[in-house]
Design a protein around this motif. Structure first.
Motif, short mmCIF file in Angstrom:
data_model
loop_
_atom_site.label_atom_id
_atom_site.label_comp_id
_atom_site.label_asym_id
_atom_site.label_seq_id
_atom_site.Cartn_x
_atom_site.Cartn_y
_atom_site.Cartn_z
N THR A 154 4.20 18.18 85.79
CA THR A 154 4.25 19.32 86.64
C THR A 154 3.91 20.63 85.51
OG1 THR A 154 5.81 18.66 87.80
CG2 THR A 154 5.74 21.20 87.73
N LYS A 155 4.29 20.45 84.16
CA LYS A 155 4.23 21.49 83.24
C LYS A 155 2.65 21.66 82.72
CE LYS A 155 7.05 22.58 79.96
NZ LYS A 155 7.88 22.54 78.84
N CYS A 156 2.15 20.45 82.85
CA CYS A 156 0.52 20.44 82.69
C CYS A 156 -0.21 21.05 83.53
CB CYS A 156 0.19 18.87 82.52
SG CYS A 156 0.64 17.95 81.12
N TYR A 157 0.00 20.96 84.84
CA TYR A 157 -0.53 21.66 86.01
C TYR A 157 -0.26 23.09 85.91
CZ TYR A 157 -2.48 17.57 88.23
OH TYR A 157 -3.04 16.51 88.49
N LEU A 158 0.92 23.70 85.42
CA LEU A 158 1.44 24.95 85.19
C LEU A 158 0.35 25.52 84.31
CD1 LEU A 158 5.05 24.88 85.64
CD2 LEU A 158 3.37 25.62 87.36
N GLU A 159 0.29 24.94 83.13
CA GLU A 159 -0.62 25.33 81.84
C GLU A 159 -2.12 25.67 82.28
OE1 GLU A 159 -2.25 26.55 78.60
OE2 GLU A 159 -0.13 26.24 79.00
N LEU A 215 3.30 22.49 92.26
CA LEU A 215 4.25 22.47 93.41
C LEU A 215 4.30 21.29 94.21
CD1 LEU A 215 4.27 26.15 94.54
CD2 LEU A 215 6.14 25.00 93.43
N LYS A 216 3.02 20.86 94.52
CA LYS A 216 2.62 19.47 95.41
C LYS A 216 3.17 18.27 94.41
CE LYS A 216 -1.16 17.09 97.20
NZ LYS A 216 -2.73 16.68 97.68
N ARG A 217 2.91 18.23 93.16
CA ARG A 217 3.30 17.12 92.53
C ARG A 217 4.95 16.96 92.25
NH1 ARG A 217 0.99 13.25 93.04
NH2 ARG A 217 2.04 12.19 91.13
N LEU A 218 5.52 18.16 92.18
CA LEU A 218 6.92 18.31 92.35
C LEU A 218 7.63 17.93 93.63
CD1 LEU A 218 9.07 19.01 90.18
CD2 LEU A 218 9.12 21.36 90.79
N ALA A 219 6.88 18.39 94.48
CA ALA A 219 7.43 17.68 96.06
C ALA A 219 7.52 16.33 96.14
CB ALA A 219 6.50 18.65 97.13
N GLU A 220 6.39 15.83 95.44
CA GLU A 220 6.36 14.27 95.24
C GLU A 220 7.50 13.70 94.64
OE1 GLU A 220 3.47 10.70 93.66
OE2 GLU A 220 2.52 12.49 95.03
N ALA A 221 7.67 14.26 93.33
CA ALA A 221 8.85 13.92 92.69
C ALA A 221 10.13 13.91 93.43
CB ALA A 221 8.91 14.94 91.24
N GLU A 222 10.20 14.91 94.08
CA GLU A 222 11.63 15.08 94.90
C GLU A 222 11.66 14.11 96.05
OE1 GLU A 222 13.34 19.04 96.08
OE2 GLU A 222 11.51 19.71 95.42
N GLU A 223 10.44 13.51 96.70
CA GLU A 223 10.37 12.66 97.83
C GLU A 223 10.64 11.32 97.07
OE1 GLU A 223 7.01 11.13 100.71
OE2 GLU A 223 6.52 12.91 99.73
N ILE A 224 10.16 11.09 96.05
CA ILE A 224 10.13 9.64 95.22
C ILE A 224 11.60 9.48 94.88
CG2 ILE A 224 9.60 8.28 93.36
CD1 ILE A 224 7.43 8.31 95.72
N LEU A 225 12.38 10.50 94.16
CA LEU A 225 13.44 10.29 93.44
C LEU A 225 14.72 10.60 94.25
CD1 LEU A 225 12.45 12.28 89.94
CD2 LEU A 225 12.74 9.41 90.36
N LYS A 226 14.66 11.44 95.08
CA LYS A 226 16.00 11.89 95.88
C LYS A 226 16.53 10.55 96.39
CE LYS A 226 15.64 16.86 96.04
NZ LYS A 226 15.52 18.10 97.12
N PRO A 227 15.51 10.00 97.32
CA PRO A 227 16.42 8.77 98.01
C PRO A 227 16.99 7.67 96.99
CG PRO A 227 13.82 9.01 98.62
CD PRO A 227 14.13 10.12 97.52
N ARG A 228 16.13 7.36 95.91
CA ARG A 228 16.42 6.60 95.02
C ARG A 228 17.74 6.95 94.37
NH1 ARG A 228 11.35 6.22 96.17
NH2 ARG A 228 10.22 4.22 96.16
N ILE A 229 17.87 8.16 93.93
CA ILE A 229 19.02 8.70 93.31
C ILE A 229 20.19 8.56 94.30
CG2 ILE A 229 20.22 10.84 92.32
CD1 ILE A 229 17.42 11.96 91.53
N ARG A 230 19.92 8.86 95.43
CA ARG A 230 21.19 8.56 96.39
C ARG A 230 21.65 7.10 96.82
NH1 ARG A 230 23.23 12.36 99.66
NH2 ARG A 230 21.27 13.53 99.69
N LYS A 231 20.66 6.26 96.44
CA LYS A 231 20.84 4.99 96.67
C LYS A 231 21.54 4.36 95.67
CE LYS A 231 16.87 3.22 99.66
NZ LYS A 231 15.49 2.35 99.75
#
Length: 308
Positions: A110-115, A123-139
């Motif tokens: 994300t920082k690379c794209y911001l640079e 924002l798109k990559r961060l949205a994917e991060a949330e989609e990938i990580l959040k359910p796995r964190i909860r599990k």
């Protein structure tokens, strides 16, 4: 997110690497599953990103940052698949480590794209991060608290019911604390089960995940320490009680994962605010970070933005 220093990111990777090696040393069955070369490439990509973002030449920064995105993408695919494999096979020994590595890789990308001033892509990559990580964190957090009653045993020194309730609020998405107390805490207090029956009742994957936190040397894929020793031996009971005395480590790990879930949302809000104000990534950093000459302890701020 802009306050995350790469020195701290590398430090976190070192901590994760150390824990993985400790687990490897005690589980011969999964040694072949841990590809050291992938971890080395991931760390190298993050270090290159650090070098790139420190360059004074804008063109050099952009060129090097563009080159590092591909290996970061490869790392994301690898560790996502590794997490899924670890989970689906019921091991759940390295679940936390894979989540933490993924979070650091996504933040770096994300920082690379911001640079590159590619705010929409960031924002798109961060949205994917949330989609990938959040359910796995909860599990993962739910796995640690498959049956929270055991953490109220007298052997679990210093565990606060309020901490368990906060974790249960996250796992169950139930905001009614009184209801959670009645369903989980009150029942455990008045119908306290033995620590033996509790450890025998929780799934193997839960045992492995807990042992990976409190006693890596005792983790096994097809076995756990209490499966190998009859309960009528005093030695087995003493070992189990000793492990449960470290229950606060499990509580802390769950809290850290929940905080990571919330930080991902915070990163997204931060980028949205930067875009709304029409600022470049460099301008945003100058705004939110103390001057380089400042004596203010930057690490104290940086650590708040990274998973433990």
């Amino acid at each position: 997110m802009s306050a995350i220093g790469f020195a701290v990111v590398i430090s976190k990777l070192n901590q994760i690497d150390s824990r993985i090696q400790n687990l490897q040393a005690s589980i011969s069955e999964i040694k072949n599953k841990i590809d050291r070369s992938i971890f080395a490439k991931t760390r190298s990509a993050i270090e290159v990103a650090e070098i790139a973002l420190k360059m004074s030449s804008s063109s050099s920064r952009r060129r090097l940052v563009s080159e590092v995105i591909q290996p970061l993408l490869e790392a994301e695919h690898y560790y996502q698949a590794a997490w899924d494999s670890d989970w689906n096979e019921g091991n759940c020994i390295l679940s936390r480590e894979y989540i933490l590595i993924l979070s650091l890789v996504y933040v770096t990308e994300t920082k690379c794209y911001l640079e590159l001033e590619e705010h929409e892509m960031a924002l798109k990559r961060l949205a994917e991060a949330e989609e990938i990580l959040k359910p796995r964190i909860r599990k993962y957090v739910k796995l640690l608290f498959e049956d929270p009653s055991g953490y109220l045993h007298s052997a679990c020194q210093g565990v606060r019911p309020s901490s368990i309730l906060e974790i249960l609020k996250y796992v169950t998405a139930e905001s009614n604390v009184d209801k959670l107390f009645d369903e989980h805490i009150r029942t455990a207090i008045f119908n306290r089960c033995s620590i033996e029956s509790w450890t025998d009742s929780i799934p193997l994957r839960s045992r492995n995940a807990i042992l990976a936190l409190v006693a890596p040397s005792l983790v096994g894929v097809e076995w756990t320490l209490w499966d190998r020793m009859p309960w009528n031996t005093g030695a087995r009971r003493e070992v189990i009680l000793g492990l449960m005395s470290r229950a606060n480590q499990v509580i802390a790990a769950a809290q850290s994962m929940i905080e990571l879930h919330r930080r991902l949302e915070g990163y997204r809000h931060e980028i949205n605010e930067m875009v709304r104000l029409g600022l470049s990534f460099r301008e945003w950093q100058d705004l939110v970070l103390p001057p380089k000459s400042s004596s203010e302890d930057q690490d104290s701020k940086i650590l708040l933005l990274l998973p433990a």
